[in-house]
Scaffold this motif. Structure first.
Motif, PDB file in Angstrom:
ATOM      1  N   THR A  16       0.827  -1.208   0.000  1.00  0.00           N
ATOM      2  CA  THR A  16       0.000   0.000   0.000  1.00  0.00           C
ATOM      3  C   THR A  16       0.865   1.264   0.000  1.00  0.00           C
ATOM      4  OG1 THR A  16      -0.141  -0.043   2.420  1.00  0.00           O
ATOM      5  CG2 THR A  16      -1.914  -1.139   1.198  1.00  0.00           C
ATOM      6  N   GLY A  17       2.139   1.111  -0.324  1.00  0.00           N
ATOM      7  CA  GLY A  17       3.086   2.213  -0.178  1.00  0.00           C
ATOM      8  C   GLY A  17       3.388   3.027  -1.413  1.00  0.00           C
ATOM      9  N   ASP A  18       2.598   2.879  -2.485  1.00  0.00           N
ATOM     10  CA  ASP A  18       2.840   3.695  -3.676  1.00  0.00           C
ATOM     11  C   ASP A  18       2.474   5.144  -3.368  1.00  0.00           C
ATOM     12  OD1 ASP A  18       3.206   4.821  -6.162  1.00  0.00           O
ATOM     13  OD2 ASP A  18       1.522   3.760  -7.090  1.00  0.00           O
ATOM     14  N   ASP A  32       4.853   0.365   3.439  1.00  0.00           N
ATOM     15  CA  ASP A  32       3.615  -0.096   4.063  1.00  0.00           C
ATOM     16  C   ASP A  32       2.927  -1.177   3.240  1.00  0.00           C
ATOM     17  OD1 ASP A  32       4.208   1.897   5.841  1.00  0.00           O
ATOM     18  OD2 ASP A  32       2.428   3.103   5.435  1.00  0.00           O
ATOM     19  N   HIS A  33       2.346  -2.110   3.957  1.00  0.00           N
ATOM     20  CA  HIS A  33       1.576  -3.182   3.335  1.00  0.00           C
ATOM     21  C   HIS A  33       0.564  -3.718   4.340  1.00  0.00           C
ATOM     22  CE1 HIS A  33       5.278  -4.945   5.063  1.00  0.00           C
ATOM     23  NE2 HIS A  33       4.490  -5.930   5.444  1.00  0.00           N
ATOM     24  N   LEU A  34      -0.391  -4.468   3.851  1.00  0.00           N
ATOM     25  CA  LEU A  34      -1.394  -5.091   4.703  1.00  0.00           C
ATOM     26  C   LEU A  34      -1.280  -6.595   4.573  1.00  0.00           C
ATOM     27  CD1 LEU A  34      -4.503  -2.846   4.014  1.00  0.00           C
ATOM     28  CD2 LEU A  34      -3.088  -2.888   6.067  1.00  0.00           C
ATOM     29  N   ILE A  35      -1.372  -7.267   5.713  1.00  0.00           N
ATOM     30  CA  ILE A  35      -1.311  -8.721   5.755  1.00  0.00           C
ATOM     31  C   ILE A  35      -2.704  -9.204   6.125  1.00  0.00           C
ATOM     32  CG2 ILE A  35      -0.217 -10.708   6.862  1.00  0.00           C
ATOM     33  CD1 ILE A  35       2.019  -8.475   7.648  1.00  0.00           C
ATOM     34  N   PRO A  41      -8.447 -10.305  11.299  1.00  0.00           N
ATOM     35  CA  PRO A  41      -8.210  -8.864  11.133  1.00  0.00           C
ATOM     36  C   PRO A  41      -6.953  -8.592  10.309  1.00  0.00           C
ATOM     37  CG  PRO A  41      -8.350  -9.468  13.478  1.00  0.00           C
ATOM     38  CD  PRO A  41      -8.370 -10.736  12.686  1.00  0.00           C
ATOM     39  N   GLU A  42      -6.949  -7.480   9.608  1.00  0.00           N
ATOM     40  CA  GLU A  42      -5.764  -7.062   8.866  1.00  0.00           C
ATOM     41  C   GLU A  42      -4.647  -6.713   9.842  1.00  0.00           C
ATOM     42  OE1 GLU A  42      -7.489  -4.973   4.848  1.00  0.00           O
ATOM     43  OE2 GLU A  42      -6.897  -3.686   6.499  1.00  0.00           O
ATOM     44  N   ILE A  43      -3.435  -6.963   9.413  1.00  0.00           N
ATOM     45  CA  ILE A  43      -2.256  -6.586  10.199  1.00  0.00           C
ATOM     46  C   ILE A  43      -1.472  -5.566   9.382  1.00  0.00           C
ATOM     47  CG2 ILE A  43      -0.095  -7.350  11.244  1.00  0.00           C
ATOM     48  CD1 ILE A  43      -1.393 -10.155  11.481  1.00  0.00           C
ATOM     49  N   PRO A  44      -1.238  -4.378   9.942  1.00  0.00           N
ATOM     50  CA  PRO A  44      -0.453  -3.382   9.206  1.00  0.00           C
ATOM     51  C   PRO A  44       1.039  -3.715   9.281  1.00  0.00           C
ATOM     52  CG  PRO A  44      -1.158  -2.481  11.318  1.00  0.00           C
ATOM     53  CD  PRO A  44      -1.759  -3.857  11.209  1.00  0.00           C
ATOM     54  N   GLY A  45       1.655  -3.886   8.131  1.00  0.00           N
ATOM     55  CA  GLY A  45       3.074  -4.210   8.083  1.00  0.00           C
ATOM     56  C   GLY A  45       3.875  -3.126   7.399  1.00  0.00           C
ATOM     57  N   SER A  46       5.173  -3.161   7.624  1.00  0.00           N
ATOM     58  CA  SER A  46       6.114  -2.238   7.000  1.00  0.00           C
ATOM     59  C   SER A  46       7.499  -2.856   7.114  1.00  0.00           C
ATOM     60  CB  SER A  46       6.070  -0.867   7.691  1.00  0.00           C
ATOM     61  OG  SER A  46       6.809   0.081   6.958  1.00  0.00           O
ATOM     62  N   ASP A  54       7.855   2.093   8.736  1.00  0.00           N
ATOM     63  CA  ASP A  54       6.990   2.820   9.654  1.00  0.00           C
ATOM     64  C   ASP A  54       7.072   2.189  11.046  1.00  0.00           C
ATOM     65  OD1 ASP A  54       4.808   3.837  11.127  1.00  0.00           O
ATOM     66  OD2 ASP A  54       3.494   3.880   9.374  1.00  0.00           O
ATOM     67  N   THR A  55       7.416   2.985  12.037  1.00  0.00           N
ATOM     68  CA  THR A  55       7.573   2.470  13.407  1.00  0.00           C
ATOM     69  C   THR A  55       6.256   2.015  14.025  1.00  0.00           C
ATOM     70  OG1 THR A  55       7.333   4.697  14.324  1.00  0.00           O
ATOM     71  CG2 THR A  55       9.576   3.928  13.886  1.00  0.00           C
ATOM     72  N   ASP A  56       5.124   2.431  13.458  1.00  0.00           N
ATOM     73  CA  ASP A  56       3.820   2.056  13.999  1.00  0.00           C
ATOM     74  C   ASP A  56       3.282   0.757  13.411  1.00  0.00           C
ATOM     75  OD1 ASP A  56       3.736   4.329  15.609  1.00  0.00           O
ATOM     76  OD2 ASP A  56       2.783   5.527  14.038  1.00  0.00           O
ATOM     77  N   ARG A  57       4.047   0.108  12.544  1.00  0.00           N
ATOM     78  CA  ARG A  57       3.598  -1.123  11.899  1.00  0.00           C
ATOM     79  C   ARG A  57       4.575  -2.265  12.211  1.00  0.00           C
ATOM     80  NH1 ARG A  57       0.493  -0.791   6.877  1.00  0.00           N
ATOM     81  NH2 ARG A  57      -0.740   1.126   6.959  1.00  0.00           N
ATOM     82  N   TRP A  58       4.060  -3.463  12.144  1.00  0.00           N
ATOM     83  CA  TRP A  58       4.876  -4.658  12.378  1.00  0.00           C
ATOM     84  C   TRP A  58       5.798  -4.910  11.197  1.00  0.00           C
ATOM     85  CZ3 TRP A  58       4.848  -7.669  16.739  1.00  0.00           C
ATOM     86  CH2 TRP A  58       3.874  -7.368  17.686  1.00  0.00           C
ATOM     87  N   ASN A  59       7.020  -5.392  11.482  1.00  0.00           N
ATOM     88  CA  ASN A  59       7.951  -5.699  10.399  1.00  0.00           C
ATOM     89  C   ASN A  59       8.268  -7.196  10.372  1.00  0.00           C
ATOM     90  OD1 ASN A  59      10.483  -6.204  11.967  1.00  0.00           O
ATOM     91  ND2 ASN A  59      10.228  -4.047  12.543  1.00  0.00           N
ATOM     92  N   PRO A  60       8.816  -7.691   9.266  1.00  0.00           N
ATOM     93  CA  PRO A  60       9.070  -9.125   9.131  1.00  0.00           C
ATOM     94  C   PRO A  60       9.989  -9.692  10.219  1.00  0.00           C
ATOM     95  CG  PRO A  60       9.386  -8.018   7.026  1.00  0.00           C
ATOM     96  CD  PRO A  60       9.176  -6.955   8.060  1.00  0.00           C
ATOM     97  N   GLU A  61      10.947  -8.900  10.653  1.00  0.00           N
ATOM     98  CA  GLU A  61      11.863  -9.387  11.691  1.00  0.00           C
ATOM     99  C   GLU A  61      11.112  -9.618  13.000  1.00  0.00           C
ATOM    100  OE1 GLU A  61      13.937  -7.368   8.442  1.00  0.00           O
ATOM    101  OE2 GLU A  61      12.359  -6.634   9.751  1.00  0.00           O
ATOM    102  N   GLN A  62      10.181  -8.724  13.318  1.00  0.00           N
ATOM    103  CA  GLN A  62       9.358  -8.913  14.518  1.00  0.00           C
ATOM    104  C   GLN A  62       8.466 -10.145  14.371  1.00  0.00           C
ATOM    105  OE1 GLN A  62       7.638  -4.968  14.317  1.00  0.00           O
ATOM    106  NE2 GLN A  62       8.532  -4.444  16.304  1.00  0.00           N
ATOM    107  N   PHE A  63       7.941 -10.367  13.165  1.00  0.00           N
ATOM    108  CA  PHE A  63       7.095 -11.532  12.939  1.00  0.00           C
ATOM    109  C   PHE A  63       7.868 -12.839  13.108  1.00  0.00           C
ATOM    110  CE2 PHE A  63       4.088  -8.805  10.356  1.00  0.00           C
ATOM    111  CZ  PHE A  63       3.035  -8.929  11.240  1.00  0.00           C
ATOM    112  N   LEU A  64       9.103 -12.860  12.642  1.00  0.00           N
ATOM    113  CA  LEU A  64       9.912 -14.067  12.813  1.00  0.00           C
ATOM    114  C   LEU A  64      10.129 -14.350  14.296  1.00  0.00           C
ATOM    115  CD1 LEU A  64      11.586 -16.390  11.665  1.00  0.00           C
ATOM    116  CD2 LEU A  64      13.524 -14.828  11.574  1.00  0.00           C
TER     117      LEU A  64
END
Length: 160
Positions: A16-18, A32-35, A41-46, A54-64
């Motif tokens: 969603t980051g264009d 930004d992207h949506l999972i 529920p949608e999960i806001p990712g970045s 974006d510091t307000d969104r979850w990132n792949p490293e946190q998900f791992l």
């Protein structure tokens, strides 16, 4: 490894980051992207903020890291129930260490340390409850799937 029952999982990730010019330049697009997954529920990712995220969104490293911590929790509770160990509280303050390559921009996790804090119902359960953490690693699907060490530093106390 013998192969048993197959399980499949599906998620959708939508960028969603264009910002109007696509990826015309490294600094011109958002991370930004949506999972999503059916019925959840949608999960806001970045990206991680270190990579323009974006510091307000979850990132792949946190998900791992979260996946490893959740898997450990769920297997631990299962093994505790089987062993007659009554867990009344459980929390984890997990730490992952990742290194970027000096050249080329890649990188990888070097290790994860799970630091579960467990409260059991009775003091006689403490020793066995500590040992159960070592048994989780051979069960946890996620820990068995990564190519770096997953360490455990549990703290177990009795209620009251």
């Amino acid at each position: 490894m013998s192969v048993g029952k197959e399980h499949q999982y599906q998620v959708a990730v939508r960028w969603t980051g264009d910002r109007g010019s696509g990826t015309s330049h490294y600094r011109h697009y958002g991370r930004d992207h949506l999972i999503t997954s059916a019925g959840r529920p949608e999960i806001p990712g970045s990206a991680d903020p270190a990579f323009r995220g974006d510091t307000d969104r979850w990132n792949p490293e946190q998900f791992l890291l979260t996946s490893l911590s959740q898997c450990h929790l769920l297997w631990y509770l299962h093994l505790a129930a089987q062993a007659g160990i009554v867990v009344v509280e459980y929390s984890d303050d997990a730490l992952g260490v990742m290194f970027e390559d000096a050249v080329g921009g890649g990188g990888q996790f070097a290790s994860v340390t799970l630091r579960p804090s467990v409260v059991v119902a009775k003091a006689w359960m403490i020793d066995r409850a500590v040992k159960l953490h070592g048994e989780v690693g051979v069960k946890c699907f996620i820990a068995r799937s990564v190519n770096f060490p997953v360490h455990h530093q549990p703290t177990v106390t009795a209620a009251g």
